[in-house]
Write a protein that holds these residues in place. Structure first.
Motif, PDB file in Angstrom:
ATOM      1  N   ASP A  29       3.149   0.476  -5.417  1.00 34.42           N
ATOM      2  CA  ASP A  29       2.669  -0.467  -6.419  1.00 34.42           C
ATOM      3  C   ASP A  29       1.252  -0.876  -6.066  1.00 34.42           C
ATOM      4  OD1 ASP A  29       2.152  -2.437  -8.219  1.00 34.42           O
ATOM      5  OD2 ASP A  29       3.978  -3.581  -7.820  1.00 34.42           O
ATOM      6  N   PHE A  30       0.274  -0.176  -6.644  1.00 34.27           N
ATOM      7  CA  PHE A  30      -1.126  -0.439  -6.323  1.00 34.27           C
ATOM      8  C   PHE A  30      -1.630  -1.733  -6.947  1.00 34.27           C
ATOM      9  CE2 PHE A  30      -1.105   4.027  -5.145  1.00 34.27           C
ATOM     10  CZ  PHE A  30      -1.850   3.990  -3.986  1.00 34.27           C
ATOM     11  N   ALA A  31      -0.926  -2.284  -7.898  1.00 34.26           N
ATOM     12  CA  ALA A  31      -1.384  -3.517  -8.535  1.00 34.26           C
ATOM     13  C   ALA A  31      -1.045  -4.744  -7.695  1.00 34.26           C
ATOM     14  CB  ALA A  31      -0.776  -3.647  -9.926  1.00 34.26           C
ATOM     15  N   THR A  32       0.084  -4.703  -7.000  1.00 31.29           N
ATOM     16  CA  THR A  32       0.504  -5.900  -6.274  1.00 31.29           C
ATOM     17  C   THR A  32       0.583  -5.655  -4.775  1.00 31.29           C
ATOM     18  OG1 THR A  32       2.829  -5.377  -6.685  1.00 31.29           O
ATOM     19  CG2 THR A  32       1.748  -6.877  -8.233  1.00 31.29           C
ATOM     20  N   ARG A  33       1.453  -4.777  -4.334  1.00 35.90           N
ATOM     21  CA  ARG A  33       1.692  -4.582  -2.899  1.00 35.90           C
ATOM     22  C   ARG A  33       0.495  -3.950  -2.200  1.00 35.90           C
ATOM     23  NH1 ARG A  33       4.348  -7.430   0.393  1.00 35.90           N
ATOM     24  NH2 ARG A  33       5.233  -6.312   2.127  1.00 35.90           N
ATOM     25  N   ALA A  38      -4.919  -5.557   0.828  1.00 34.07           N
ATOM     26  CA  ALA A  38      -4.095  -4.771   1.748  1.00 34.07           C
ATOM     27  C   ALA A  38      -4.765  -3.446   2.088  1.00 34.07           C
ATOM     28  CB  ALA A  38      -2.709  -4.535   1.144  1.00 34.07           C
ATOM     29  N   MET A  39      -5.333  -2.783   1.079  1.00 33.79           N
ATOM     30  CA  MET A  39      -5.975  -1.488   1.313  1.00 33.79           C
ATOM     31  C   MET A  39      -7.197  -1.642   2.226  1.00 33.79           C
ATOM     32  SD  MET A  39      -4.259   0.873  -0.367  1.00 33.79           S
ATOM     33  CE  MET A  39      -5.350   2.193  -0.833  1.00 33.79           C
ATOM     34  N   ALA A  40      -8.072  -2.596   1.939  1.00 36.85           N
ATOM     35  CA  ALA A  40      -9.284  -2.756   2.742  1.00 36.85           C
ATOM     36  C   ALA A  40      -8.939  -3.113   4.182  1.00 36.85           C
ATOM     37  CB  ALA A  40     -10.190  -3.822   2.123  1.00 36.85           C
ATOM     38  N   HIS A  41      -8.024  -4.050   4.372  1.00 34.41           N
ATOM     39  CA  HIS A  41      -7.700  -4.481   5.737  1.00 34.41           C
ATOM     40  C   HIS A  41      -6.922  -3.407   6.501  1.00 34.41           C
ATOM     41  CE1 HIS A  41      -9.306  -8.566   5.928  1.00 34.41           C
ATOM     42  NE2 HIS A  41      -9.204  -8.494   4.601  1.00 34.41           N
ATOM     43  N   ALA A  42      -6.094  -2.641   5.812  1.00 32.51           N
ATOM     44  CA  ALA A  42      -5.365  -1.568   6.485  1.00 32.51           C
ATOM     45  C   ALA A  42      -6.324  -0.470   6.943  1.00 32.51           C
ATOM     46  CB  ALA A  42      -4.291  -0.990   5.564  1.00 32.51           C
ATOM     47  N   ILE A 110      -4.521 -13.628   2.005  1.00 31.21           N
ATOM     48  CA  ILE A 110      -4.048 -12.243   2.031  1.00 31.21           C
ATOM     49  C   ILE A 110      -2.602 -12.159   2.494  1.00 31.21           C
ATOM     50  CG2 ILE A 110      -4.385 -10.035   3.213  1.00 31.21           C
ATOM     51  CD1 ILE A 110      -7.367 -10.637   3.137  1.00 31.21           C
ATOM     52  N   ASP A 111      -1.845 -11.281   1.858  1.00 29.60           N
ATOM     53  CA  ASP A 111      -0.456 -11.006   2.227  1.00 29.60           C
ATOM     54  C   ASP A 111      -0.480 -10.021   3.402  1.00 29.60           C
ATOM     55  OD1 ASP A 111       2.144 -10.111   2.513  1.00 29.60           O
ATOM     56  OD2 ASP A 111       2.443  -9.690   0.390  1.00 29.60           O
TER      57      ASP A 111
END
Length: 129
Positions: A29-33, A38-42, A110-111
């Motif tokens: 789920d690229f819109a929420t999860r 999340a992508m930048a920090h990962a 951030i989650d």
């Protein structure tokens, strides 16, 4: 300036590696999860050559996260959707440094579970041959 050319060339090589990894990630789920935060920090956790920046995407006045290498911005999950892209924000007349506005307060929202989920998926990708 040769050092500027090296930095841009290095950033483009890093961008291509990141873009390739994004293409290899499993469906999620690229819109929420797997959102921009999340992508930048990962990716920043997985790579030592980029830094995650939290702030605002001014054109839409919304919270956003992206990667940087010096003045180079790598947007791994653009606000308007589409595909990742790279821009150079250096220079007073350059509009990108007025569109990507850092704000550390955004990082407090951030989650971190989502970041860890994306980190796990990145670690599970097979090495590029």
């Amino acid at each position: 300036d040769d050092s500027a050319i090296i930095t841009i060339n290095n950033a483009m090589a890093v961008f291509e590696e990141i873009r390739h990894d994004i293409e290899r990630l499993p469906e999620m789920d690229f819109a929420t999860r797997a959102n921009c935060h999340a992508m930048a920090h990962a990716f920043a956790a997985a790579r030592k050559d980029v830094e995650a920046v939290d702030g605002h995407f001014h054109a839409r006045n919304t919270f956003h996260s992206w990667l940087t290498i010096g003045s180079i911005i790598i947007d791994v999950h653009p606000v308007a959707g589409g595909c990742p892209f790279v821009v150079d924000s250096e220079g007073m007349l350059n509009p990108w440094n007025r569109i990507y506005i850092p704000d550390p307060a955004v990082g407090k929202q951030i989650d971190h579970d989502a970041v860890r989920d994306v980190e796990r998926l990145l670690r599970a990708l097979p090495p590029i041959a």
